[in-house]
Design a protein around this motif. Structure first.
Motif, PDB file in Angstrom:
ATOM      1  N   ILE A   5      48.326   4.335   0.767  1.00 58.38           N
ATOM      2  CA  ILE A   5      47.410   3.822  -0.254  1.00 58.38           C
ATOM      3  C   ILE A   5      46.025   3.647   0.374  1.00 58.38           C
ATOM      4  O   ILE A   5      45.879   2.923   1.376  1.00 58.38           O
ATOM      5  N   ALA A   6      45.029   4.317  -0.188  1.00 66.08           N
ATOM      6  CA  ALA A   6      43.651   4.117   0.263  1.00 66.08           C
ATOM      7  C   ALA A   6      43.119   2.865  -0.432  1.00 66.08           C
ATOM      8  O   ALA A   6      43.244   2.733  -1.650  1.00 66.08           O
ATOM      9  N   ALA A   9      31.389   5.791   2.470  1.00 69.60           N
ATOM     10  CA  ALA A   9      31.342   5.941   3.925  1.00 69.60           C
ATOM     11  C   ALA A   9      31.896   7.303   4.334  1.00 69.60           C
ATOM     12  O   ALA A   9      32.811   7.820   3.674  1.00 69.60           O
ATOM     13  N   PRO A  10      31.346   7.897   5.422  1.00 67.64           N
ATOM     14  CA  PRO A  10      31.888   9.167   5.899  1.00 67.64           C
ATOM     15  C   PRO A  10      33.387   9.002   6.167  1.00 67.64           C
ATOM     16  O   PRO A  10      33.802   7.994   6.723  1.00 67.64           O
ATOM     17  N   GLY A  11      34.157   9.955   5.741  1.00 67.83           N
ATOM     18  CA  GLY A  11      35.599   9.880   5.972  1.00 67.83           C
ATOM     19  C   GLY A  11      36.347   9.242   4.816  1.00 67.83           C
ATOM     20  O   GLY A  11      37.566   9.415   4.687  1.00 67.83           O
ATOM     21  N   ALA A  12      35.623   8.521   3.920  1.00 68.87           N
ATOM     22  CA  ALA A  12      36.325   7.819   2.834  1.00 68.87           C
ATOM     23  C   ALA A  12      36.953   8.808   1.851  1.00 68.87           C
ATOM     24  O   ALA A  12      38.086   8.624   1.398  1.00 68.87           O
ATOM     25  N   LEU A  13      36.218   9.867   1.551  1.00 67.11           N
ATOM     26  CA  LEU A  13      36.745  10.853   0.602  1.00 67.11           C
ATOM     27  C   LEU A  13      37.996  11.540   1.179  1.00 67.11           C
ATOM     28  O   LEU A  13      39.006  11.690   0.477  1.00 67.11           O
ATOM     29  N   ALA A  14      37.924  11.896   2.452  1.00 68.61           N
ATOM     30  CA  ALA A  14      39.076  12.549   3.098  1.00 68.61           C
ATOM     31  C   ALA A  14      40.278  11.602   3.087  1.00 68.61           C
ATOM     32  O   ALA A  14      41.415  12.016   2.821  1.00 68.61           O
ATOM     33  N   LEU A  15      40.016  10.323   3.348  1.00 72.97           N
ATOM     34  CA  LEU A  15      41.097   9.327   3.343  1.00 72.97           C
ATOM     35  C   LEU A  15      41.738   9.244   1.948  1.00 72.97           C
ATOM     36  O   LEU A  15      42.963   9.191   1.817  1.00 72.97           O
ATOM     37  N   CYS A  16      40.886   9.286   0.899  1.00 69.61           N
ATOM     38  CA  CYS A  16      41.405   9.229  -0.461  1.00 69.61           C
ATOM     39  C   CYS A  16      42.233  10.469  -0.778  1.00 69.61           C
ATOM     40  O   CYS A  16      43.287  10.385  -1.416  1.00 69.61           O
ATOM     41  N   ARG A  17      41.750  11.620  -0.346  1.00 68.69           N
ATOM     42  CA  ARG A  17      42.485  12.873  -0.608  1.00 68.69           C
ATOM     43  C   ARG A  17      43.857  12.879   0.057  1.00 68.69           C
ATOM     44  O   ARG A  17      44.804  13.456  -0.452  1.00 68.69           O
ATOM     45  N   ARG A  18      43.957  12.236   1.215  1.00 76.03           N
ATOM     46  CA  ARG A  18      45.238  12.191   1.961  1.00 76.03           C
ATOM     47  C   ARG A  18      46.215  11.197   1.346  1.00 76.03           C
ATOM     48  O   ARG A  18      47.405  11.218   1.626  1.00 76.03           O
ATOM     49  N   ALA A  19      45.681  10.265   0.532  1.00 72.75           N
ATOM     50  CA  ALA A  19      46.499   9.150   0.046  1.00 72.75           C
ATOM     51  C   ALA A  19      47.349   9.565  -1.157  1.00 72.75           C
ATOM     52  O   ALA A  19      47.055  10.555  -1.826  1.00 72.75           O
ATOM     53  N   HIS A  20      48.390   8.777  -1.433  1.00 77.32           N
ATOM     54  CA  HIS A  20      49.167   8.964  -2.661  1.00 77.32           C
ATOM     55  C   HIS A  20      48.463   8.318  -3.847  1.00 77.32           C
ATOM     56  O   HIS A  20      48.713   8.680  -4.999  1.00 77.32           O
ATOM     57  N   LEU A  61      37.425  14.080  -7.015  1.00 74.75           N
ATOM     58  CA  LEU A  61      38.880  14.041  -7.205  1.00 74.75           C
ATOM     59  C   LEU A  61      39.279  14.500  -8.606  1.00 74.75           C
ATOM     60  O   LEU A  61      40.445  14.460  -8.975  1.00 74.75           O
ATOM     61  N   ASP A  62      38.288  14.933  -9.396  1.00 76.70           N
ATOM     62  CA  ASP A  62      38.515  15.444 -10.754  1.00 76.70           C
ATOM     63  C   ASP A  62      39.315  14.451 -11.605  1.00 76.70           C
ATOM     64  O   ASP A  62      40.318  14.800 -12.230  1.00 76.70           O
ATOM     65  N   LEU A  63      38.833  13.208 -11.619  1.00 74.69           N
ATOM     66  CA  LEU A  63      39.531  12.157 -12.362  1.00 74.69           C
ATOM     67  C   LEU A  63      39.009  12.158 -13.800  1.00 74.69           C
ATOM     68  O   LEU A  63      38.045  11.482 -14.128  1.00 74.69           O
ATOM     69  N   TYR A  64      39.637  12.960 -14.644  1.00 68.66           N
ATOM     70  CA  TYR A  64      39.095  13.174 -15.989  1.00 68.66           C
ATOM     71  C   TYR A  64      39.712  12.268 -17.054  1.00 68.66           C
ATOM     72  O   TYR A  64      39.272  12.267 -18.197  1.00 68.66           O
ATOM     73  N   VAL A 105      45.295  12.831  -6.919  1.00 62.44           N
ATOM     74  CA  VAL A 105      45.448  11.416  -6.568  1.00 62.44           C
ATOM     75  C   VAL A 105      44.737  10.533  -7.594  1.00 62.44           C
ATOM     76  O   VAL A 105      43.620  10.826  -8.020  1.00 62.44           O
ATOM     77  N   GLY A 106      45.428   9.451  -8.035  1.00 61.74           N
ATOM     78  CA  GLY A 106      44.870   8.555  -9.053  1.00 61.74           C
ATOM     79  C   GLY A 106      44.140   7.379  -8.419  1.00 61.74           C
ATOM     80  O   GLY A 106      44.450   6.961  -7.303  1.00 61.74           O
ATOM     81  N   LEU A 107      43.151   6.865  -9.172  1.00 60.63           N
ATOM     82  CA  LEU A 107      42.367   5.722  -8.691  1.00 60.63           C
ATOM     83  C   LEU A 107      42.577   4.549  -9.644  1.00 60.63           C
ATOM     84  O   LEU A 107      42.496   4.699 -10.858  1.00 60.63           O
ATOM     85  N   TYR A 108      42.845   3.372  -9.075  1.00 59.62           N
ATOM     86  CA  TYR A 108      43.201   2.190  -9.870  1.00 59.62           C
ATOM     87  C   TYR A 108      42.216   1.071  -9.565  1.00 59.62           C
ATOM     88  O   TYR A 108      41.994   0.745  -8.404  1.00 59.62           O
ATOM     89  N   GLU A 109      41.648   0.487 -10.609  1.00 56.59           N
ATOM     90  CA  GLU A 109      40.631  -0.547 -10.386  1.00 56.59           C
ATOM     91  C   GLU A 109      40.582  -1.505 -11.566  1.00 56.59           C
ATOM     92  O   GLU A 109      40.829  -1.119 -12.706  1.00 56.59           O
ATOM     93  N   PRO A 110      40.212  -2.759 -11.274  1.00 60.26           N
ATOM     94  CA  PRO A 110      39.966  -3.670 -12.386  1.00 60.26           C
ATOM     95  C   PRO A 110      38.771  -3.175 -13.184  1.00 60.26           C
ATOM     96  O   PRO A 110      37.897  -2.491 -12.636  1.00 60.26           O
TER      97      PRO A 110
END
Ligand code: NAD
Length: 361
Positions: free
Chosen positions: A6-7, A57-68, A100-103, A274-279
């Motif tokens: 989880i990122a 931050a640099p590396g954040a996108l790569a970390l998100c792509r690697r995450a479930h 991440l193409d979160l449409y 990968v999905g993104l979850y936020e309040p």
């Protein structure tokens, strides 16, 4: 034992206070379900600007792509209001959505029975409301070309935005609508303005065609103006709604009011791998740093993560039930507490929900 990465991107303000509570809840769920979570943090928003000069931050996108899945807090605040447009804190979130193409944006609005009186609508109207607004997030009026302002020599001007959708864009969000409705009460309302807009006529045509693949889901078409009225007149008639970007922006905020407080509303952005979850709420600078923010929106976002990215339905139910129980026991954070009730802080509310999750495990 299954391991999920989880990122975690808490961001700014109360994002840094509520996100850790959602992480703690996921850890408790993992123990009960025999799965393990690996949490990896990255900076986003103002925190990333301060540390690295960029809103992601640099590396954040790569970390998100690697995450479930990605657990996101909130970004922004007065400190960064003066920074250049390209590096504003919200650019970090927009960049993630785009890359991440979160449409598909999922915004549930549920009126908890014990919080009915926190809603500005009458109890008789709002009681039993439990709906999901699915908003198309990457097309339509906000992105269509041509766009711009033309200035005339006589001092007048003309401004243009374009509402455009391809059948492919409509089909993929329609499928999201049917899939989500399937996990709920199997009723989907597709919201458009087909009596006026040709874009809506194509929308209706494609949604109707896709419905053929989901015979177990009942589809109805609703005009957006009728929908806006019905949401405050009889919100209980809806289960899942699917609509284009602009209509969804407005209707999801209208639906949010039904639930009472900003501190209660989770969301999910889905589409790519990968999905993104936020309040739904922001960084709440007026209360940030005081340990009093309501962590329930973040915790319910974690429940959506379990449901939609990891297909852990029972565990998602368990988290939602734990929130409900804690509210039933009378615990409230300051934003939802009645006068005279001692409010729980962020951490205390997190503790109570973790304990309930453990008790049910
Ligand atoms: P906000 O959601 O941060 O706050 C609105 C009101 O609701 C405030 O009074 C706040 O105290 C209250 N509130 C919000 N969440 C709460 C919680 N969990 N518990 C208790 N009370 C809560 O909206 P705003 O004030 O318009 O924006 C503040 C900052 O957040 C701005 O910089 C804005 O750009 C940013 N923002 C970010 C996001 C995001 O990251 N997705 C969304 C909205 C706003």
């Amino acid at each position: 034992m299954a391991t999920y990465r989880i990122a975690v991107l808490p961001g700014d303000g109360i994002g840094q206070e509520v996100t850790p509570e959602a992480v703690r809840v996921l850890k408790a769920v993992g123990k009960g379900a025999g799965v393990s979570f690996e949490f990896e943090e990255a900076l986003v928003g103002g925190a990333a600007i301060d540390a690295t000069g960029a809103p992601l931050a640099p590396g954040a996108l790569a970390l998100c792509r690697r995450a479930h899945a990605i657990l996101f807090g909130a970004v922004g605040g007065p400190k960064w209001e003066g920074v250049a447009h390209e590096v504003r804190p919200e650019r970090g979130l927009l960049a993630l959505r785009k890359e991440l193409d979160l449409y598909a944006n999922l915004r549930p609005a549920k009126c908890f029975p014990m919080l009915v009186d926190a809603s500005p609508l009458k109890r008789s109207v709002v009681e039993g409301t439990d709906l999901m607004v699915i908003r198309e997030l990457t097309g339509g009026l906000y992105f269509g070309e041509p766009r711009g302002v033309e200035r005339f020599a006589d001092g007048g001007a003309r401004a243009v935005n374009t509402m455009a959708y391809t059948s492919r864009e409509i089909e993929r969000i329609a499928r999201t609508g049917f899939e989500v409705a399937r996990k709920r009460r199997k009723r989907l309302a597709s919201v458009d303005k087909a009596n006026v807009l040709v874009v809506s006529q194509l929308w209706r045509e494609v949604v109707t065609r896709v419905a053929g693949d989901y015979p177990d889901v009942t589809l109805e078409h609703v005009l957006v103006d009728n929908c806006a009225m019905a949401l405050v007149q009889r919100p209980t008639q809806f289960d899942t709604l699917v609509t284009e970007n602009t209509f969804g922006d407005i209707l999801s905020d209208e639906a949010a009011i039904l639930a009472g407080s900003m501190g209660m509303l989770p969301s999910a952005s889905l589409g790519g791998a990968v999905g993104l979850y936020e309040p739904v709420h922001g960084t709440a600078p007026d209360i940030a740093g005081r340990g009093i923010a309501n962590p329930i929106a973040a915790i319910l976002s974690a429940a959506m993560l379990l449901r939609y990215s990891l297909d852990m339905q029972q565990e998602a139910d368990r988290v939602e039930r734990a929130v409900q129980r804690v509210l039933e026991q009378g615990h409230r954070t300051a934003d939802i507490a009645a006068a005279g009730v001692r409010p729980a802080g962020t951490r205390e509310m997190g503790d109570l929900i973790v304990r309930e999750v453990e008790a049910q495990g």
